[in-house]
Scaffold this motif. Sequence first.
Motif, PDB file in Angstrom:
ATOM      1  N   LEU A  41      33.440  42.554  43.630  1.00  0.00           N
ATOM      2  CA  LEU A  41      34.294  44.310  43.591  1.00  0.00           C
ATOM      3  C   LEU A  41      33.083  44.985  44.946  1.00  0.00           C
ATOM      4  N   ARG A  45      31.574  48.024  43.083  1.00  0.00           N
ATOM      5  CA  ARG A  45      30.139  47.675  41.835  1.00  0.00           C
ATOM      6  C   ARG A  45      28.882  48.788  42.007  1.00  0.00           C
ATOM      7  N   LYS A 235      40.729  40.770  42.852  1.00  0.00           N
ATOM      8  CA  LYS A 235      39.459  41.527  42.237  1.00  0.00           C
ATOM      9  C   LYS A 235      40.061  43.277  42.776  1.00  0.00           C
ATOM     10  N   ALA A 239      38.433  45.476  38.895  1.00  0.00           N
ATOM     11  CA  ALA A 239      37.742  46.641  39.267  1.00  0.00           C
ATOM     12  C   ALA A 239      38.762  47.722  38.042  1.00  0.00           C
TER      13      ALA A 239
END
Length: 720
Positions: A41, A45, A235, A239
């Motif tokens: 991420l 993150r 990715k 998220a």
Amino acid sequence: MDTIDFFQPKWLLRYYDVIGVCSLVLNSLGLYLLLFETLKLGRFRYYLMLLQISCALTDVHLTFLMKPVTLCPFLAVYTVGALSTYFNISAHICVIMVGFFALIQLESLIFCFAKKHQALAFVLRIHILPNIMLYFYYLMCIICPFVLCGVLHHLYIPTEQQLDYIEKNFPETLPGFLSLSHFVLCIKSDNLTGFYFCLFIGGFGLCSLFLFFIIDMLGLMKDLKLRLSTATYQKHHEAIQSLMVQFFTSLMCIGPPCILLVIVFMELNHGQLASQILIAWFTSHSSVNMVCLCLFFPPYRRFFLAKSKKFVFKKFFSNYWKFSETKSRLSELLRHQLLQGITKINSFTFVTFRLRFICFLLETYDRWRHVACKYFSFDGLTSFDSGRISNTEAEMNEIDFSKPEWLINYYRAIGITSLVLNSFGMYLLVFETGRLGYFRYYLMFSQIICTLTDVHFTFLMQPIPLYPLLSIYTVGVLSSWFDISSHFCVVTSSIPTLKSPLFKIISGFIALSQLEGLVFCFGMKHQTVADILKIHIIPKPLLYFGYFKCLIAPFILCSSLQYMYMTRTEMLEYIDKNYPQLLSNYSHLTHFVLYLNTPNLSWFYICLFIGGFGLFSLFLFFIIDIFRMMKQLRLKISISTYQKHHEAIQSLLVQLFTSILCLGPPCVLAVIIFIEIKHGQLVSMVLIAWFTSHSSVNMIFLFVFFPPYQRFFVRKIRRK
């Protein structure tokens, strides 16, 4: 005005302690996973970490530092947490801190949505927000928490003025408020109405902002899928999935404060208890959020799957279930285990593990039983149970406390019959249903649970109802030989002299596990057919959520029954005060349990009804969809393979029908208790006897309607 209880609700304070510890543990785990398990991420993150920290701070403040207790129908709380007890900080300051942390939590979630939205927008070069708008938003995020705190402080009036208002308008509650060292009362005024109006506008604006980000991000992701590599797209997708999970858990857990305001204005009966439940619900937000992330957020899910395969599987199942072995080796291993009397196959070992865990939880809870809240003390119950006291003296005198020999003999006969038929059924599943493949082991799990339910009722428990009261006494092995109370035949407790989990098997736990086993079989067969047709495949997160619910549902059921339990002394005191003519008979019973018609019992029935309706809807969905898919499947597979699936479904339908036929009596029994019919005690005994016949009736129907069993009996008859 509804009566206000100024005593500390011990159940709520204990709940604060438990959920606070759970929140700390889960949020600490979440921070660890964000740091070390979500490297894909990137910098995003750290924004998620900001949200995680704000969630943790909110829960820690509510469960440890503040510990609010509502005083409905007043818009008032008093606090007994660390800030008030040790640092003498007023309840008003604690309320301001709650508003500050809760608003920061929402702003953090919006901030994460905005950052991810702009990350996608920069890749596609569309929908990029101007810097001026972003800076204005950052400024609003900084100012709004302080504005909220300022408004709350403006609404505050000194304690002396609060007491004057109470003395003038509600003098009967003044002694109770004077006994509180830290409380705050918000008086209805034009300023308060304006504050609510601003909160409504702000909430509507936040919902609109969330809706904009969600819709636009989903639209951007469709365009993005064609321009990025699979890894980069994954990715961004993970998220967004994390944000969506946290958004929906926020909606689910931040709703209670809104409901609380409605309760205060409507002045509902028993509103204080309802408001305390809503506050408890709100404090679970962080824990629920983390549990949902562990289930639905791919990086977390991969982490736990890897750990579970490495440790849990090796510890509990490796000696009994080896996936690397061939089908013939599995059959040989299972046959060898059954011949040696080993019953710890995969599913049963899992049930034993769950039983040990629930025993540990309820042993801990039982230590707190003597400090139950006032709602379950004797004095508090008399007001709630006034409806049940309306039974006439004549109806109470009709209760027969003698042991019905016909029912005891029936228990023994049906118990032996159930053991014989179910043992024979397990033999047939192992050696006569080889065509069903692995699915027969799921059927065996359901068979074992049915057997355990009947054994518990007919040998270990042997319940005898005491209609029209919601009361039973037990004369089974657990009560007669091991001195285990009737309540613990329904819910387990600490039994220091008994270490074997067989003595702690509980009727509610096993009965619910029996239904879960049947649902699990339907679900597995539905997905097997769906995988062949490549349609209606249930997403993995939804399956894991279903497994999680199957794990916690029996725990919740047993904890609810334990929560409604009274000690023998409390039950006898209640009987002495309300039904003195029954006291001598109850005193001679060594093992009995009495449950009172309280609001908590009504909520318990409502939850049971909702859960039953949900299970029925699930069964209906599986049945309808399986039949639709079977029509398509018939054209795509061979006749023998189709016959295998058809026989498995036929077995499930037979067991569902017998379950509905024999699980109906408990529902009828609950209705009979409330309508109070004549000769109700005899009718209730007949209904319980009917229920204990479920497993035997189920096996007889399978012998008649399940083709593998039919073929076995036809073959044996022809040989003779």
